[in-house]
Design a protein around this motif. Structure first.
Motif, short mmCIF file in Angstrom:
data_model
loop_
_atom_site.label_atom_id
_atom_site.label_comp_id
_atom_site.label_asym_id
_atom_site.label_seq_id
_atom_site.Cartn_x
_atom_site.Cartn_y
_atom_site.Cartn_z
N CYS A 57 -27.41 150.24 -5.45
CA CYS A 57 -26.32 149.84 -6.34
C CYS A 57 -26.43 148.36 -6.66
N CYS B 268 -19.37 145.41 -5.67
CA CYS B 268 -17.92 145.34 -5.45
C CYS B 268 -17.69 144.47 -4.21
N CYS C 94 -17.86 145.96 -0.53
CA CYS C 94 -18.78 147.06 -0.22
C CYS C 94 -20.14 146.59 0.29
N VAL D 161 -22.86 148.61 0.38
CA VAL D 161 -23.97 149.44 -0.14
C VAL D 161 -25.07 148.63 -0.84
N HIS E 43 -19.39 155.52 -11.34
CA HIS E 43 -18.63 154.29 -11.56
C HIS E 43 -18.00 154.36 -12.96
FE1 SF4 Z 1 -21.69 150.03 -5.63
FE2 SF4 Z 1 -19.75 151.88 -5.26
FE3 SF4 Z 1 -20.20 149.97 -3.40
FE4 SF4 Z 1 -19.09 149.30 -5.75
S1 SF4 Z 1 -18.19 150.67 -4.18
S2 SF4 Z 1 -20.78 148.21 -4.70
S3 SF4 Z 1 -20.14 150.72 -7.16
S4 SF4 Z 1 -21.63 151.58 -4.00
#
Ligand code: SF4
Ligand code: 5AD
Length: 453
Positions: free
Chosen positions: A162, A166, A169, A171, A245
């Motif tokens: 990703c 955000c 987050c 990820v 998203h």
């Molecule tokens: Fe990426 Fe979803 Fe994490 Fe936002 S919440 S950074 S879109 S993985």
């Protein structure tokens, strides 16, 4: 020799998919899956970093495995390789090696295709192995051809990573930059899955609707286009995709919900919060009204679309009024189901540095309880609205009760019906009799499913 592999999977569906691929990779080495860690010759913890106390949970689970390994050795039943995979491994690999030196290998989600080599090294006793780089060659090119899921409903990873960042987050840090698999590889895998009996495929990606894989002509292909091509795969009855998203809900993807028969009328579209100030602080890059308009557009194309979402309460600085804005958004959208969480800081993310603005635990709990009460009310009302209706259910497995099967409706609800087990694998018409908080109950419409199946 037949060896036993135990895999404990936490977190998202991507980890479920990765665990299945790890099992596929290990099978040529003579490993078959066991659900008893005490018997395992190798144990893998496939971890998730998104929830609170993720690393503490990993360490306590590792301690348990260390004891099981000791007991196994004292019974003279040989050694156990202990491995940590997934996002906690990616984020805290060195720390794991330090705090749990008995762990044989730690590797991130981008390295699991090296698993057979790592296991060979571990059995040769080369010492500890740590693989948390993002390798140049994508792992998907190195997975065995026969990697197929034998489930009626199965996951297929099409996109990973990703670039959205955000503020709350991890990820983007644990899964790395966005990467899309080429169309041809995905179609091949889908065909192999269908040949093995799969009827429903859920396309997976951390940011699945940002998919932009390479097509046959070398040009980039959107998720909508990929879905159109997959819809041509003979024998595939249902398609879903997750997680999306809002910013990537393009026109062609919205209209695909009208145009593609096998694309199921269910969408998980997280919004996280209903206040524009909080959305901006979260770096979501859209407003609450922009999200409402996307929902309107989707419902224009597919009026019966069931919506699901993710919400975070108590993001740093969230006021009572800003939380009320989240409740208002939920009332406006009307979700069929949703997930909601108390904000918790993830080390290394921008929001974790907002020290002075952290919300009291008690306030977060109270907000979460109010939000969940509203979401549960909506979910129950949604399920009750099906009573008396007929829906198509893919009968997937036996239920807890004798003589009962369970499957999914197009709208992702679990549906229970009395039925003999030989009907598993069919898509049957069910007349709904009861709508409960988490499931529907009904009966098979006479003649809707062939008994000779
Ligand atoms: Fe990426 Fe979803 Fe994490 Fe936002 S919440 S950074 S879109 S993985
Ligand atoms: N605190 C609380 N919830 C979080 N999520 C992700 N990171 C955090 C965090 N730090 C939630 C988001 C996301 C879902 C998978 O987990 O709602 O969509």
């Amino acid at each position: 020799m037949n060896k036993k592999l135990y895999i404990s999977t936490y977190g998202c569906q991507m980890n479920v998919y990765d665990s299945a691929r790890m099992a596929d990779l290990m099978s040529p080495l003579g490993y078959s899956l066991t659900n008893k860690p005490a018997d395992a010759d190798m144990a893998i913890l496939n971890t998730c970093h998104i929830r609170e106390k993720a690393s503490e949970k990993t360490f306590s689970e590792l301690g348990r495995l260390r004891n099981l390994r000791r007991d196994k050795k004292s019974r003279d039943e040989g050694d156990m390789i202990i491995a940590v995979a997934g996002c906690v491994a990616q984020a805290e690999g060195a720390e794991i090696m330090k705090r749990a030196p008995y762990v044989d290998m730690v590797f991130g989600p981008q390295s699991y295709h090296h698993l057979p080599e790592m296991v060979a090294q571990a059995t040769r006793g080369v010492g500890h192995i740590l693989e948390t780089e993002f390798p140049v060659e994508p792992k998907f090119d190195h997975l065995p051809e026969e990697a197929i899921d034998k489930n009626l409903s199965a996951f297929l990873t099409v996109q990973e990573g990703c670039d959205k960042f955000c503020a709350f987050c991890v990820v983007p840090y644990t899964r790395g930059a966005e990467f899309s698999r080429p169309v041809a590889a995905i179609i091949d895998e889908a065909k192999r899955m269908v040949a093995a009996g799969t009827r429903e495929i859920t396309l997976l990606g951390q940011n699945v609707n940002a998919y932009h894989g390479e097509g046959a002509d070398g040009k980039s292909v959107s998720l909508a286009r990929l879905i159109k091509e997959l819809a041509e795969v003979e024998g595939l009855d249902r398609l879903r995709y997750t997680t999306s998203h809002p910013l990537e809900m393009s026109e062609d993807l919205c209209s695909a919900h009208r145009d593609i028969d096998i694309l199921m009328p269910y969408l998980h579209l997280p919004v996280q919060a209903g206040s524009d100030r909080i959305l901006a602080a979260m770096n979501r890059r859209h407003t609450a009204d922009e999200y409402r308009r996307i929902i309107d557009k989707l419902r224009h194309y597919r009026p019966d679309l069931a919506l699901s979402g993710d919400f975070i309460v108590g993001f740093p600085g969230e006021t009572d009024q800003e939380f009320e804005d989240t409740l208002q958004l939920v009332r406006d959208v009307e979700y069929a189901q949703a997930y909601s969480f108390k904000y918790s800081p993830r080390p290394g993310t921008p929001a974790a540095a907002l020290d002075g603005e952290m919300i009291d635990e008690a306030v977060k709990s109270e907000r979460l309880a109010r939000l969940q009460a509203l979401l549960n009310e909506q979910q129950l009302a949604y399920n009750r609205s099906f009573v008396g209706k007929e829906i198509d259910v893919l009968l997937e497995r036996e239920g807890k009760r004798e003589g009962q099967l369970v499957g999914r409706s197009p709208y992702m609800q679990s549906v229970f019906v009395p039925s003999p087990s030989h009907r598993i694998g069919n898509i049957a018409t069910v007349i709904v009799r009861e709508g409960n908080a988490n499931s529907l109950r009904g009966e098979l419409k006479p003649g809707s499913v062939a008994d000779a199946a």
